[in-house]
Write a protein that holds these residues in place. Structure first.
Motif, PDB file in Angstrom:
ATOM      1  N   UNK A 248       9.344  45.607  36.501  1.00 50.20           N
ATOM      2  CA  UNK A 248       9.297  45.898  35.069  1.00 50.20           C
ATOM      3  C   UNK A 248       7.857  46.144  34.632  1.00 50.20           C
ATOM      4  N   UNK A 249       6.913  45.360  35.166  1.00 54.99           N
ATOM      5  CA  UNK A 249       5.507  45.565  34.823  1.00 54.99           C
ATOM      6  C   UNK A 249       5.032  46.951  35.239  1.00 54.99           C
ATOM      7  N   UNK A 250       5.565  47.468  36.345  1.00 56.71           N
ATOM      8  CA  UNK A 250       5.202  48.827  36.764  1.00 56.71           C
ATOM      9  C   UNK A 250       5.583  49.846  35.690  1.00 56.71           C
ATOM     10  N   UNK A 251       6.650  49.574  34.961  1.00 49.51           N
ATOM     11  CA  UNK A 251       7.100  50.479  33.901  1.00 49.51           C
ATOM     12  C   UNK A 251       6.280  50.283  32.624  1.00 49.51           C
ATOM     13  N   UNK A 252       6.031  49.022  32.260  1.00 45.53           N
ATOM     14  CA  UNK A 252       5.398  48.753  30.959  1.00 45.53           C
ATOM     15  C   UNK A 252       3.877  48.871  31.005  1.00 45.53           C
ATOM     16  N   UNK A 253       3.284  48.783  32.203  1.00 48.32           N
ATOM     17  CA  UNK A 253       1.826  48.897  32.319  1.00 48.32           C
ATOM     18  C   UNK A 253       1.415  50.358  32.464  1.00 48.32           C
ATOM     19  N   UNK A 254       1.770  51.149  31.491  1.00 49.84           N
ATOM     20  CA  UNK A 254       1.406  52.556  31.461  1.00 49.84           C
ATOM     21  C   UNK A 254       0.568  52.824  30.211  1.00 49.84           C
ATOM     22  N   UNK A 255       0.187  54.052  29.998  1.00 50.30           N
ATOM     23  CA  UNK A 255      -0.660  54.405  28.865  1.00 50.30           C
ATOM     24  C   UNK A 255       0.100  54.431  27.553  1.00 50.30           C
ATOM     25  N   UNK A 256      -0.304  55.333  26.652  1.00 47.73           N
ATOM     26  CA  UNK A 256       0.277  55.396  25.317  1.00 47.73           C
ATOM     27  C   UNK A 256       1.761  55.766  25.333  1.00 47.73           C
ATOM     28  N   UNK A 257       2.250  56.330  26.435  1.00 52.59           N
ATOM     29  CA  UNK A 257       3.644  56.761  26.495  1.00 52.59           C
ATOM     30  C   UNK A 257       4.554  55.690  27.100  1.00 52.59           C
ATOM     31  N   UNK A 258       4.089  54.441  27.159  1.00 52.97           N
ATOM     32  CA  UNK A 258       4.913  53.408  27.784  1.00 52.97           C
ATOM     33  C   UNK A 258       6.234  53.220  27.037  1.00 52.97           C
ATOM     34  N   UNK A 259       6.221  53.321  25.699  1.00 53.17           N
ATOM     35  CA  UNK A 259       7.464  53.153  24.949  1.00 53.17           C
ATOM     36  C   UNK A 259       8.469  54.235  25.321  1.00 53.17           C
ATOM     37  N   UNK A 260       8.003  55.462  25.463  1.00 47.75           N
ATOM     38  CA  UNK A 260       8.906  56.554  25.839  1.00 47.75           C
ATOM     39  C   UNK A 260       9.447  56.341  27.242  1.00 47.75           C
ATOM     40  N   UNK A 261       8.597  55.871  28.154  1.00 49.60           N
ATOM     41  CA  UNK A 261       9.042  55.630  29.524  1.00 49.60           C
ATOM     42  C   UNK A 261      10.047  54.491  29.566  1.00 49.60           C
ATOM     43  N   UNK A 262       9.810  53.450  28.779  1.00 45.74           N
ATOM     44  CA  UNK A 262      10.742  52.325  28.727  1.00 45.74           C
ATOM     45  C   UNK A 262      12.112  52.792  28.244  1.00 45.74           C
ATOM     46  N   UNK A 263      12.113  53.641  27.223  1.00 39.64           N
ATOM     47  CA  UNK A 263      13.384  54.174  26.716  1.00 39.64           C
ATOM     48  C   UNK A 263      14.075  55.023  27.773  1.00 39.64           C
ATOM     49  N   UNK A 264      13.294  55.799  28.518  1.00 40.32           N
ATOM     50  CA  UNK A 264      13.857  56.665  29.557  1.00 40.32           C
ATOM     51  C   UNK A 264      14.476  55.849  30.681  1.00 40.32           C
ATOM     52  N   UNK A 265      13.773  54.795  31.110  1.00 41.57           N
ATOM     53  CA  UNK A 265      14.232  54.007  32.260  1.00 41.57           C
ATOM     54  C   UNK A 265      15.404  53.111  31.888  1.00 41.57           C
TER      55      UNK A 265
END
Length: 685
Positions: free
Chosen positions: A145-162
């Protein structure tokens, strides 16, 4: 990730706890908490927590709705019901209407509403568990999960995608009251969600049964794992390594010395080191961009309590140039310290709170080509740092595989590392006098050696018990405690002595104190004694001390933090007894050996002292020898053993106290301390 729930095991735990009067739901909460806590990819050394809502009866017989939530200090992998203290739920829910609640007041509120006042402090995330309506709530810091949330400004979009709409998104907020309110509001906006993803932090899942809440955690962590696996970028470029790499043991003592904190008054705070390597570690450390990733920081904020702002990257050690490596590694650590001091100064200036900077030394050193060293004031802390390092690598690897590792900013990290609640924990954790130091004791399984090992360990040292009998050495080390180890070896063998010191380096990173204690006595008139026997006595009672001291000084010079040499020289060194010359002569030489080391190595901070003990019941002074020596002096055994100015028998514990005194006497060297109850003929003059 595999779901480890086994129905028969769960029911067996329920039955076992039912016999102790434990509620079924609480027993199942313990069961799934252990399942979560047993996987370091989910929970590591205090990270994560769980809860269950029940009813409980207080000490005066009143019944309350309560939240049983993980308590501070409990390891989820081995938790017991006592590790889930019950807190009255109504006052916690009432707190949600408050506009603000300081961390200190939050802790006071939780403690004031404990059903059992003697329970440990409830988790700092207790209010978040309380504000969610579900019976069972699980929280982990999953590396996937940290691999997903430890991203740049687009982390919210990536979280929604995953994760899709079944998981709510919570922006990063420091754990505590504010996070609890925000998370509850996000849940209230969409009660259909099965959990919450906390940006830069971790994951919550919840349900009405322990099995379902645990199953949801495993499911959503698996979703994250599958996404990382399916979307991996090509491997990162590799950095070159020296043609001939040095062994970890060749650099461990110098690194241990380099991370020791030094203070203006001359005080040194040493740490022990835990070396860790594996194919996964080596593969990650081979990245050409390792410095960039290490500088980004920790993968989840609570790791700052374990490895500060992140690891230090050291150069790869060329076996052909260890002198050059010392300089390069020292510079890397000095740069880390300077960066940490700047981090503290800049962030501390943002408000008027009075803080004291923690020591700035790294707790995790990455060495490409070899592995990593965890550092800590105790071996437990060093191993925790290494464990955290492995999970940091897994989380960062995953984040980089699908994007760009961008964890919490260090300015936000500072709020957690210097959190008043964490500072209070540290203030209550006072180190013992020898904390961070490693003591090697020869003749360690004998009466004096065992007493010294026990006393040194009780005062914070990790002890290497060296004895001819390996089994007894291990037994003595276990009895001493504090993660001490036993090593078998003959001190008259230079190879065995070197092997014992090598084992100390492999286990702790080095040695700080050496108690050269092994010895044996043979009787006989000096004019008639067999020459081979006299030489044998010199081998054990003099040359072995020299071999031990040489190995100690070799490490002391590598560590550059000084060191302590302590020799057991016996009163025979200054007050010879009849028919005891074969013992007294080499002991006299050893006494002067201790002074020679004081003379020659004081300039590098090495202190060398001796203890002259007499008539100590031990493997050397056996009942048969006591009988023989008392007859040689024309005394009864009782009068012989207490034949001193005080009229008291001296024990191994008294000798151990003298060794401890010298270990702590920072401005004493070249000294000889007599432990014999008072023998005027043995007084030094």
């Amino acid at each position: 990730m595999k779901n480890l729930w086994i129905e028969s095991d769960a029911e067996a735990m329920v039955a076992a706890y039912a016999a102790k009067g434990v509620d079924r739901d609480l027993a199942l909460r313990v069961y799934t908490t252990r399942l979560l806590g047993g996987d370091p990819r989910l929970v590591l050394h205090g990270g994560g927590n769980t809860s269950v809502k029940l009813t409980a009866t207080d000490l005066v017989g009143d019944t309350w709705d309560v939240l049983c939530v993980k308590g501070s200090g409990w390891d989820m992998a081995v938790i017991e019901p006592a590790g889930l203290p019950a807190v009255k739920l109504a006052p916690l829910l009432k707190a949600r209407s408050l506009e603000r609640l300081s961390d200190e007041d939050m802790v006071a509120l939780q403690r004031a509403n404990l059903i059992d006042p003697g329970s440990p402090n409830p988790s700092v995330e207790t209010l978040l568990h309380a504000f969610l309506p579900h019976k069972f709530v699980d929280h982990t810091h999953s590396t996937a999960v940290l691999a997903i949330v430890d991203q740049g400004e687009d982390s919210e979009a990536l979280i929604a995608k995953v994760f899709g709409p079944k998981m709510g998104y919570v922006p990063y907020i420091k754990p505590g009251f504010d996070l609890a309110k925000a998370a509850a509001e996000i849940y209230d906006r969409d009660p259909s969600v099965e959990g919450l993803i906390l940006d830069k932090h971790g994951i919550f899942t919840f349900a009405e049964t322990a099995k379902e809440a645990y199953g949801l955690m495993i499911h959503w962590v698996t979703v994250a794992e599958d996404y990382v696996t399916a979307n991996r970028k090509p491997a990162a470029p590799r950095a070159p390594l020296p043609a001939s790499l040095a062994e970890p043991a060749a650099i461990a003592p110098m690194l241990r010395g380099a991370v020791a904190a030094r203070y203006p008054e001359g005080r040194i705070e040493r740490m022990v080191s835990d070396f860790r390597t594996s194919p996964a570690i080596l593969d990650f450390l081979a990245r050409a961009d390792l410095d960039r990733l290490a500088a980004r920081g920790v993968s989840t904020p609570d790791l700052s309590i374990r490895i500060k702002t992140g690891p230090v990257v050291l150069p790869s050690p060329d076996a052909a140039d260890l002198a050059g490596y010392r300089i390069a590694a020292g510079k890397a650590i000095a740069d880390y310290v300077q960066d940490y001091e700047r981090y503290f100064t800049e962030n501390d200036a943002r408000d008027d709170v009075r803080r004291t900077m923690l020591d700035p030394m790294p707790r995790l050193s990455l060495v490409p080509g070899l592995g990593m060293f965890g550092h800590g004031r105790t071996l437990k802390d060093a191993r925790i740092a290494s464990d955290v390092g492995e999970m940091w690598i897994e989380a960062v690897s995953g984040a980089e595989a699908i994007g760009d590792f961008r964890p919490l900013a260090k300015s936000d990290l500072f709020e957690l590392e210097y959190w008043s609640l964490e500072q209070a924990k540290l203030a209550g954790n006072k180190p013992k006098p020898l904390t961070g130091q490693v003591a090697l004791i020869t003749g360690g399984a004998g009466a004096i050696g065992a007493a010294t090992a026990k006393l040194f360990a009780a005062n914070g040292a990790h002890v290497v018990v060296v004895d001819l009998d390996a089994a007894k050495a291990a037994e003595t080390a276990k009895a001493a405690g504090n993660a001490s180890i036993g090593v078998g070896g003959d001190v008259t063998s230079p190879d065995d002595v070197r092997a014992a010191f090598d084992q100390a380096v492999a286990t702790y990173g080095g040695v700080d104190i050496v108690v050269s204690n092994a010895g044996a006595a043979w009787e006989g008139g000096i004019g008639e004694i067999d020459d081979a026997l006299l030489r044998r006595s010199f081998e054990l009672n003099f040359f072995a001390h020299q071999t031990v001291a040489q190995n100690a000084v070799r490490l002391f010079k590598e560590q550059k933090t000084g060191g302590t040499l302590l020799f057991n020289t016996s009163k025979q060194a200054v007050n010879p007894g009849p028919k005891f010359g074969a013992y007294g002569l080499p002991k006299a030489a050893t006494l002067f050996l201790s002074r020679q080391y004081a003379l020659e190595y004081g300039a590098i901070g090495v202190r060398s002292n001796a203890v002259n003990a007499d008539r100590i019941r031990s493997g050397l002074l056996t009942d048969d020898m006591i009988n023989s020596r008392s007859k040689a002096r024309g005394l009864s055994e009782k009068d012989y053993m207490s034949g001193n100015l005080l009229g008291l028998e001296v024990t191994a514990d008294h000798v151990a106290q003298a060794f401890l005194h010298h270990a702590l006497a920072e401005r004493t060297t070249g000294d000889v301390t007599t432990v014999d109850g008072g023998n005027i003929a043995a007084v030094l003059r």
